[in-house]
Structures are given as structure tokens and as C-alpha cells.
Design a protein around this motif. Sequence first.
Motif, mmCIF file in Angstrom:
data_model
loop_
_atom_site.group_PDB
_atom_site.id
_atom_site.type_symbol
_atom_site.label_atom_id
_atom_site.label_comp_id
_atom_site.label_asym_id
_atom_site.label_seq_id
_atom_site.Cartn_x
_atom_site.Cartn_y
_atom_site.Cartn_z
ATOM 1 N N ARG A 6 0.844 -1.195 0.000
ATOM 2 C CA ARG A 6 0.000 0.000 0.000
ATOM 3 C C ARG A 6 0.872 1.235 0.000
ATOM 4 N NH1 ARG A 6 -4.678 0.226 4.185
ATOM 5 N NH2 ARG A 6 -5.165 1.917 2.786
ATOM 6 N N LEU A 7 0.330 2.314 -0.514
ATOM 7 C CA LEU A 7 1.028 3.584 -0.577
ATOM 8 C C LEU A 7 0.482 4.515 0.483
ATOM 9 C CD1 LEU A 7 0.986 4.053 -4.419
ATOM 10 C CD2 LEU A 7 2.833 3.149 -3.022
ATOM 11 N N GLY A 8 1.325 5.236 1.168
ATOM 12 C CA GLY A 8 0.880 6.172 2.188
ATOM 13 C C GLY A 8 1.220 7.597 1.811
ATOM 14 N N SER A 9 0.435 8.566 2.295
ATOM 15 C CA SER A 9 0.631 9.967 1.909
ATOM 16 C C SER A 9 1.923 10.550 2.450
ATOM 17 C CB SER A 9 -0.573 10.791 2.393
ATOM 18 O OG SER A 9 -0.707 10.676 3.792
ATOM 19 N N VAL A 10 2.464 9.948 3.513
ATOM 20 C CA VAL A 10 3.699 10.472 4.090
ATOM 21 C C VAL A 10 4.837 10.368 3.101
ATOM 22 C CG1 VAL A 10 5.366 10.136 5.950
ATOM 23 C CG2 VAL A 10 2.933 9.869 6.412
ATOM 24 N N CYS A 11 4.749 9.393 2.229
ATOM 25 C CA CYS A 11 5.864 9.132 1.309
ATOM 26 C C CYS A 11 5.735 9.845 -0.019
ATOM 27 C CB CYS A 11 5.971 7.631 1.043
ATOM 28 S SG CYS A 11 6.225 6.670 2.537
ATOM 29 N N VAL A 12 4.732 10.717 -0.186
ATOM 30 C CA VAL A 12 4.474 11.309 -1.500
ATOM 31 C C VAL A 12 5.663 12.117 -2.002
ATOM 32 C CG1 VAL A 12 3.066 12.962 -2.745
ATOM 33 C CG2 VAL A 12 2.008 11.361 -1.161
ATOM 34 N N SER A 13 6.219 12.971 -1.189
ATOM 35 C CA SER A 13 7.312 13.845 -1.628
ATOM 36 C C SER A 13 8.532 13.032 -2.028
ATOM 37 C CB SER A 13 7.679 14.826 -0.518
ATOM 38 O OG SER A 13 6.585 15.649 -0.222
ATOM 39 N N ALA A 14 8.857 12.028 -1.167
ATOM 40 C CA ALA A 14 10.019 11.203 -1.483
ATOM 41 C C ALA A 14 9.830 10.444 -2.782
ATOM 42 C CB ALA A 14 10.286 10.221 -0.332
ATOM 43 N N VAL A 45 -2.586 -3.021 -4.003
ATOM 44 C CA VAL A 45 -3.949 -3.078 -3.512
ATOM 45 C C VAL A 45 -4.438 -1.670 -3.212
ATOM 46 C CG1 VAL A 45 -5.495 -3.994 -1.731
ATOM 47 C CG2 VAL A 45 -3.532 -5.349 -2.489
ATOM 48 N N ILE A 46 -5.582 -1.323 -3.787
ATOM 49 C CA ILE A 46 -6.220 -0.023 -3.539
ATOM 50 C C ILE A 46 -7.522 -0.294 -2.788
ATOM 51 C CG2 ILE A 46 -7.151 2.068 -4.568
ATOM 52 C CD1 ILE A 46 -4.208 1.713 -5.155
ATOM 53 N N GLU A 47 -7.588 0.196 -1.556
ATOM 54 C CA GLU A 47 -8.779 -0.046 -0.746
ATOM 55 C C GLU A 47 -9.396 1.215 -0.171
ATOM 56 O OE1 GLU A 47 -7.446 -3.091 2.040
ATOM 57 O OE2 GLU A 47 -8.622 -4.547 0.892
ATOM 58 N N ASP A 48 -8.780 2.371 -0.414
ATOM 59 C CA ASP A 48 -9.389 3.624 0.034
ATOM 60 C C ASP A 48 -8.903 4.752 -0.864
ATOM 61 O OD1 ASP A 48 -6.782 4.422 0.994
ATOM 62 O OD2 ASP A 48 -7.188 3.400 2.883
ATOM 63 N N THR A 49 -9.478 5.894 -0.721
ATOM 64 C CA THR A 49 -9.163 7.026 -1.596
ATOM 65 C C THR A 49 -7.737 7.514 -1.408
ATOM 66 O OG1 THR A 49 -10.108 8.526 0.045
ATOM 67 C CG2 THR A 49 -11.549 7.794 -1.726
ATOM 68 N N GLU A 50 -7.202 7.319 -0.240
ATOM 69 C CA GLU A 50 -5.813 7.718 0.008
ATOM 70 C C GLU A 50 -4.856 6.920 -0.855
ATOM 71 O OE1 GLU A 50 -3.038 7.287 3.841
ATOM 72 O OE2 GLU A 50 -4.757 8.621 4.157
ATOM 73 N N ASP A 51 -5.118 5.606 -0.931
ATOM 74 C CA ASP A 51 -4.295 4.771 -1.802
ATOM 75 C C ASP A 51 -4.384 5.230 -3.261
ATOM 76 O OD1 ASP A 51 -3.658 3.176 0.359
ATOM 77 O OD2 ASP A 51 -5.191 1.674 -0.073
ATOM 78 N N TRP A 52 -5.605 5.530 -3.692
ATOM 79 C CA TRP A 52 -5.799 5.950 -5.083
ATOM 80 C C TRP A 52 -5.093 7.273 -5.372
ATOM 81 C CZ3 TRP A 52 -7.426 3.547 -9.301
ATOM 82 C CH2 TRP A 52 -7.658 4.318 -10.441
ATOM 83 N N THR A 53 -5.175 8.209 -4.464
ATOM 84 C CA THR A 53 -4.544 9.525 -4.668
ATOM 85 C C THR A 53 -3.042 9.387 -4.825
ATOM 86 O OG1 THR A 53 -6.280 10.623 -3.408
ATOM 87 C CG2 THR A 53 -4.209 11.812 -3.668
ATOM 88 N N ILE A 69 -8.505 -3.378 -6.888
ATOM 89 C CA ILE A 69 -9.264 -2.200 -6.459
ATOM 90 C C ILE A 69 -10.567 -2.719 -5.856
ATOM 91 C CG2 ILE A 69 -10.327 -0.040 -7.198
ATOM 92 C CD1 ILE A 69 -8.448 -0.164 -9.683
ATOM 93 N N ARG A 70 -10.701 -2.588 -4.542
ATOM 94 C CA ARG A 70 -11.838 -3.226 -3.906
ATOM 95 C C ARG A 70 -12.276 -2.466 -2.662
ATOM 96 N NH1 ARG A 70 -8.258 -8.510 -2.145
ATOM 97 N NH2 ARG A 70 -7.191 -7.576 -0.355
ATOM 98 N N ASN A 71 -13.579 -2.599 -2.411
ATOM 99 C CA ASN A 71 -14.186 -2.071 -1.174
ATOM 100 C C ASN A 71 -14.090 -0.552 -1.046
ATOM 101 O OD1 ASN A 71 -14.727 -4.765 -0.355
ATOM 102 N ND2 ASN A 71 -12.619 -4.933 0.409
ATOM 103 N N LEU A 72 -13.972 0.167 -2.161
ATOM 104 C CA LEU A 72 -13.994 1.624 -2.091
ATOM 105 C C LEU A 72 -15.405 2.100 -1.772
ATOM 106 C CD1 LEU A 72 -11.771 2.662 -5.167
ATOM 107 C CD2 LEU A 72 -11.090 2.445 -2.773
ATOM 108 N N GLU A 73 -15.516 3.186 -1.052
ATOM 109 C CA GLU A 73 -16.809 3.736 -0.639
ATOM 110 C C GLU A 73 -17.105 5.065 -1.323
ATOM 111 O OE1 GLU A 73 -18.945 2.135 1.106
ATOM 112 O OE2 GLU A 73 -17.644 0.437 1.607
#
Length: 563
Positions: A6-14, A45-53, A69-73
Motif C-alpha cells: 500500500r502507498l501512504g501519503s507520508v511518502c508522497v514527496s520522497a 492493492v487499492i482499498e481507500d481514496t488515500e491509496d488511489w490519490t 481495487i476493492r471495497n472503495l466507498e
Amino acid sequence: MLHRYRLGSVCVSALMLLLGGCAIVSLVLGQERKEPRKVFEGNLVIEDTEDWTVLVEGQYQKVSGDLLIRNLEVSAFPGAAAIEVVTGDLLIENNRALTDLDGLPLLSTVRGDLLLIGNDALTALGGLAELANVGGKLLVRNNESLTSLDGLSSLASVGGCLTIQGNASLSGLDDLSSLRVVGGNLEVAENPLLSSLSGLIGLTEVRGDVLVNNNAALESLNGMSSLAHVAGSLAVEHNVALESIEGFHSLREVENDLRLMHNRVLAGLNGLPSLTQVGGDLTISQNDGLASLCGLPTLERLGGDLTISHSRALQSVRGLSSLDEVGGNLTVLRNAVLEKVDGLSSLSGVKGDLTIRRNTALESLDGLSSLVRVGKDLSITRNSSLSSLEGLSSLAGLGGSLSIRFNDELFSLDGLGMLTAIPGNLGIGSNSVLADLSGLSSLVYVGGNLRIVINNALPNVVGLSSLSLLGGYLYVWENDILTSLEGLSALREIGESLRVQDNPSLTSLGLASLNEVRGQVMIRDNKALPQCLAWKLQDQVAAGGGIRGNTYVSGNDTTAVCE
């Protein structure tokens, strides 16, 4: 096992510096050369909008693994991804609020499977407009609000199976018009509002089965007119509104089975004018509105069984006039208003069994006049209107048994005059008006058992006068007006037992040439038969080759005197 990253927003700049730096430098220096694709290694795995962004901002163009891509709301993807290629599977599953796939506008290739499952709010597949190839299977299943496949207009090939199943609102397949090849099975099933297959107009080849099943609103198969070859089976089943199979105009060959079953209002088979070969079975069954088989005029070869059954309105089997041979069994069963089988005029051989059973209106077998050989058993039973076997007059070879039973109007066996040998059993039973066996006058050998039972209009067995050798047992039982067995005068040997029982009018045994019975002899309860004739026959056989088993003589007329 699927490894999840999974991808996290903390790592975006790096990530932008490490993975996107080349693109930034290129822009600053004014270079116009195309940079290599940015690749995500492994499964994603994309499971929320944060992952997608993060996926969008990372500008990944390729996933070297599976993309799930699963279980998005959310009702829509928050931004468009740059993904062009997925080297593994793409699974879009259980995103219950998602209405479209606009977040994947550049996706052109999925090398594995593409699975669209259980996305309840998805109405169309917009966003997949660039998708040209799916290397594995494409599955569109249980998407309740999906009304069309809009978005798949560029799809040219599916390497595996294409399954469109259980989509409650799907009304058409129009956006599959670019599809040319399906490498596995094509299945269109359980789509209750689907009325047409017209979107498959460009399909030329299916390398597996074609299955069109349980589509309640489907009225025709128009839309598959370019399909020339099915490498597997073709099955059209349980489509309750299907009136016509028009649509397969170019189809020349089905390598395995062709099944047309449980289509209640199907009126005819027009729509297969080019079909010349079916490699497996042809089954036409339980189509309540089917009145004729017209529509198969060029079918010449059938590798498996031909079954025509349970068709309440079928009046004729015309339409199979080019068929020369059935490679398996031929079964005509429970067709309530079928009067003739005259549409099989070219049929010369059946390699398996020929069974004609429970066709209550069938009067004759005239349409089988070219039939020369049946490879296994021939069974003609419970056809209550059948009066003649004349249609079998060319039948010279039989590889198994012959059974003629419970045909209430059959008065003779004329039509079987070419048969000289029956390797299996011969059973003639419960034919209530049968009065003459002369149609079997050429019969010399029966390899199995001979049963003549409950033929209440049969006075004698004169028609069996050429029969000399019986490999099994002879059983003559409960024939009310049978007076004599003189017609078996040429019979020399019985391979098993002899049983003559409960024939109330029998006064003479005959069997003058019989000299060996390799089993027991039972002559019982023939009230008019002099008991002394039974003993006399016993002595005759015992003086020849003998009786290998026990002898039971009783219940016959003990008062009569023999000369």
C-alpha cells in the motif's frame, strides 16, 4: 500468495523525487524525448481514496503484478491514474458506490485476468475506452446497475474466457463490436434484461465453448453472424423468450457439442444455414414450441449422439436431410405429436444405439429408408401409434440387440427382412396386436437371448423359420393365443435355457431340429399343451447334444394322449 503493498501519503514527496525526478529534469531542460514507463513492482492493492490519490500522484504507468481495487466507498475515482499496463490481474470488486471507471482512461493492456465483480452502482464501463487486449479471462459478473458495456469499444481480443453473467440491468452488448477473438469460453448467462447479442458482430472465432444460458429477455441471437468456428461446444439453453436462433449465419463447424435445450418459445432452427459439422453431440430437447428442425440443411457429419426429445410441438424432423451418419447414438424420445421421421432420408449409418421411444403419434419409420447399419442396439418401444416398420427395409447390419416392445398398433415386423444376424438379444414383447413375425424370415442367428412375451394377438412364430442358432436362452411366456412353436423348426441349438411357460392356447411345441440345450429346460403351466409332448421334446434333445441343466415339466395337460 498475493503480497500486498500500500502507498501512504507520508511518502508522497520522497516518491516524487525518487521516481519522478527524471520527468522534472526533462521538463526543465526542455527535452522532448519520451521517458520510460514508471513501474510499480509487485502487487498493488487499492482499498481507500488515500491509496488511489498516491497512485495518481505517483504517475505509475505500469503495474508489474496484480492491481486490486476493492471495497472503495466512493462514487467516482478521485482523479485519473496514468496506468497503461497491468502485467498481472486487474480486479475491481465490491466497490458498492462506484458508478464508473473514469479513473483508468489510459489503460490499454491487462496481461492477466480482468475481473469486474459485485460493483452494485456501476452503470457503464466508461474509462476503459483504450483497453484493447486482455491476456487472460474477462469476467463481468453481478454488477446490478450495469446497463451496458459502454467503455469496451476498443477491446479486440480476450486471451481466456469471456463471461458476462448475473448483471441484473444489462440490456445489450453493443460496445463489444471490436472484439474479434475469444481464446477460451464465451458465456453469456443469467442477464435477465439482455435482449440482444448484437454487440458481438465482429467476433470471428471462439477457441472454447459458446454458452448462452438463462437470459430471460433474449429473443434472438442476432449479432454473431461473423462467427465461423467454435472450437468447443455451443449451448443455447433456458432462454425462455428466445424465438429464433437467427444470427449464426457464418458458422460452419462446432468441434464438440451443440445443445439447444429448454428454450420454451423457440419455433425453428433457421439461423444455422452454413453448419456442416458437429464433432460431438447434437441435442435438441425440451423446446416446447419447436415445430420442425428446418434450419440445418447442410449438416453432413455428426461425431457424437443425436438426441431429439421432449419437444411437444415437433411434427417433423425435416431439416436434417444432408446428414449421412451419426457417430454415436440416435435417440428420438417423447415427441408427443411427431408422426414421421422423414427428414432423415440420407442417413445410412448409426454407430451407436438407435432408440425410438414414447413418441405417441409416430405412425411409421418411413424416413429411415436409407439406413443400412446400426452399430449397437436398436430399440423401438412404447410408440402407441406405430403400425409399421417398413421404413427399416434397408437395414442389413445390427451390432447389438433388437428390442420391439409395447407398440400398441404394430401388427407385423415387415421391414426387417434384410437382417440375417442379431449379435445381442432379440426381445419381442407386449405388442398387443402383433400377429406376424414374418418380417424376420431371413434371421439365422441370435447371439443372445430370444424373448417372446405377452404378445396377445400372436398365433404362431412362423416368421422365425430360418433361425438355427441361439446363443442365449429362449423364453416364450404369456402369449394368449399362441398355439404352436412350429415356426422354430430350424433351431438346432440353444446356448442357455429353454423356458416355455403360461401360454394358455399352446397345443404344439414343434422344435423338430432342436438337439442341444446348454442350460435347463422348463415347460410349465401351458394348460392346453399335452404333457407328453414336453417329455417327448426332452427325450429328443437328450438323444442329441443333450441338456446341460435340470428339466422342469409340470402344469401342462396331463390328460392328453400323444401318438
